[in-house]
Write a protein that holds these residues in place. Structure first.
Motif, PDB file in Angstrom:
ATOM      1  N   GLY A 132       0.787  -1.227   0.000  1.00  0.00           N
ATOM      2  CA  GLY A 132       0.000   0.000   0.000  1.00  0.00           C
ATOM      3  C   GLY A 132       0.819   1.277   0.000  1.00  0.00           C
ATOM      4  N   LEU A 133       2.157   1.156   0.050  1.00  0.00           N
ATOM      5  CA  LEU A 133       3.008   2.344   0.085  1.00  0.00           C
ATOM      6  C   LEU A 133       3.449   2.744  -1.318  1.00  0.00           C
ATOM      7  CD1 LEU A 133       5.226   1.548   3.201  1.00  0.00           C
ATOM      8  CD2 LEU A 133       3.116   2.897   3.085  1.00  0.00           C
ATOM      9  N   LYS A 134       3.885   3.992  -1.448  1.00  0.00           N
ATOM     10  CA  LYS A 134       4.294   4.551  -2.740  1.00  0.00           C
ATOM     11  C   LYS A 134       5.809   4.658  -2.841  1.00  0.00           C
ATOM     12  CE  LYS A 134       0.126   7.277  -3.312  1.00  0.00           C
ATOM     13  NZ  LYS A 134      -0.432   8.500  -3.834  1.00  0.00           N
ATOM     14  N   VAL A 135       6.276   4.946  -4.073  1.00  0.00           N
ATOM     15  CA  VAL A 135       7.699   5.176  -4.318  1.00  0.00           C
ATOM     16  C   VAL A 135       8.161   6.320  -3.419  1.00  0.00           C
ATOM     17  CG1 VAL A 135       9.386   5.981  -6.014  1.00  0.00           C
ATOM     18  CG2 VAL A 135       7.640   4.330  -6.692  1.00  0.00           C
ATOM     19  N   GLY A 136       9.340   6.148  -2.821  1.00  0.00           N
ATOM     20  CA  GLY A 136       9.912   7.153  -1.933  1.00  0.00           C
ATOM     21  C   GLY A 136       9.633   6.895  -0.463  1.00  0.00           C
ATOM     22  N   SER A 137       8.668   6.014  -0.175  1.00  0.00           N
ATOM     23  CA  SER A 137       8.334   5.707   1.219  1.00  0.00           C
ATOM     24  C   SER A 137       9.476   4.955   1.885  1.00  0.00           C
ATOM     25  CB  SER A 137       7.070   4.848   1.298  1.00  0.00           C
ATOM     26  OG  SER A 137       5.963   5.514   0.765  1.00  0.00           O
ATOM     27  N   VAL A 138       9.717   5.288   3.145  1.00  0.00           N
ATOM     28  CA  VAL A 138      10.691   4.574   3.971  1.00  0.00           C
ATOM     29  C   VAL A 138       9.904   3.935   5.101  1.00  0.00           C
ATOM     30  CG1 VAL A 138      12.709   4.783   5.465  1.00  0.00           C
ATOM     31  CG2 VAL A 138      12.533   6.191   3.404  1.00  0.00           C
TER      32      VAL A 138
END
Length: 156
Positions: A132-138
């Motif tokens: 469920g997370l997007k590109v750039g998420s840590v």
């Protein structure tokens, strides 16, 4: 009989299950039936190792056939993949923050998981953390080997 949970698969994964089921029904089952006939023809079944082995093989094959039929019946094929966020069916490139190492994974259902081919289960700790997370998420991943952080570099 208990309620079966949905089994998430790619089309390739479903095709592999169907291929294995066909092999068991069309090839292995008849081979075992012939082995049982041959063993019965030898006479006394009480001390017949070939008969016992064939019966054991039969039990294993029939169990696997039932298992595959249930898996296929409960399969949910992932067809459309949203590459805006991490989901089943996407390929994800991650950077391990501590050592700056990059790794690409395919997120698949649990029955298709193969760590040697970088196919990880949607039920694995890392997949659960990034779903469920997007590109750039840590995100911090809780794994049996301890906590570590990853950054999502790309989703395909």
């Amino acid at each position: 009989m208990s309620e079966q949970k949905e089994l998430f698969l790619t089309q390739d994964g479903l095709d592999e299950l169907k291929k294995e089921l066909d092999e068991l029904i069309q090839v292995r089952r008849p081979e075992i039936i012939n082995a049982l006939k041959d063993a019965r023809a030898q006479g006394d079944l009480s001390e017949n190792a070939e008969y016992d082995a064939a019966r054991n093989d039969q039990a294993i094959v029939e169990s696997r056939i039932r298992e595959l039929e249930a898996m296929i019946e409960n399969a949910v094929v992932i067809t459309k993949v949203n590459t805006d966020v991490v989901s089943i069916g996407t390929k994800v490139t991650l950077e391990y923050i501590d050592d700056e190492e990059e790794e690409e994974y395919s997120i698949v259902g649990s029955s298709e998981a193969d760590p040697f081919l970088n196919k990880i289960s949607n039920e694995s700790p890392i997949a659960k953390a990034i779903m469920g997370l997007k590109v750039g998420s840590v995100v911090s991943v809780d794994s049996p080997n301890g906590k570590y952080d990853v950054k999502i570099l790309s989703i395909n």
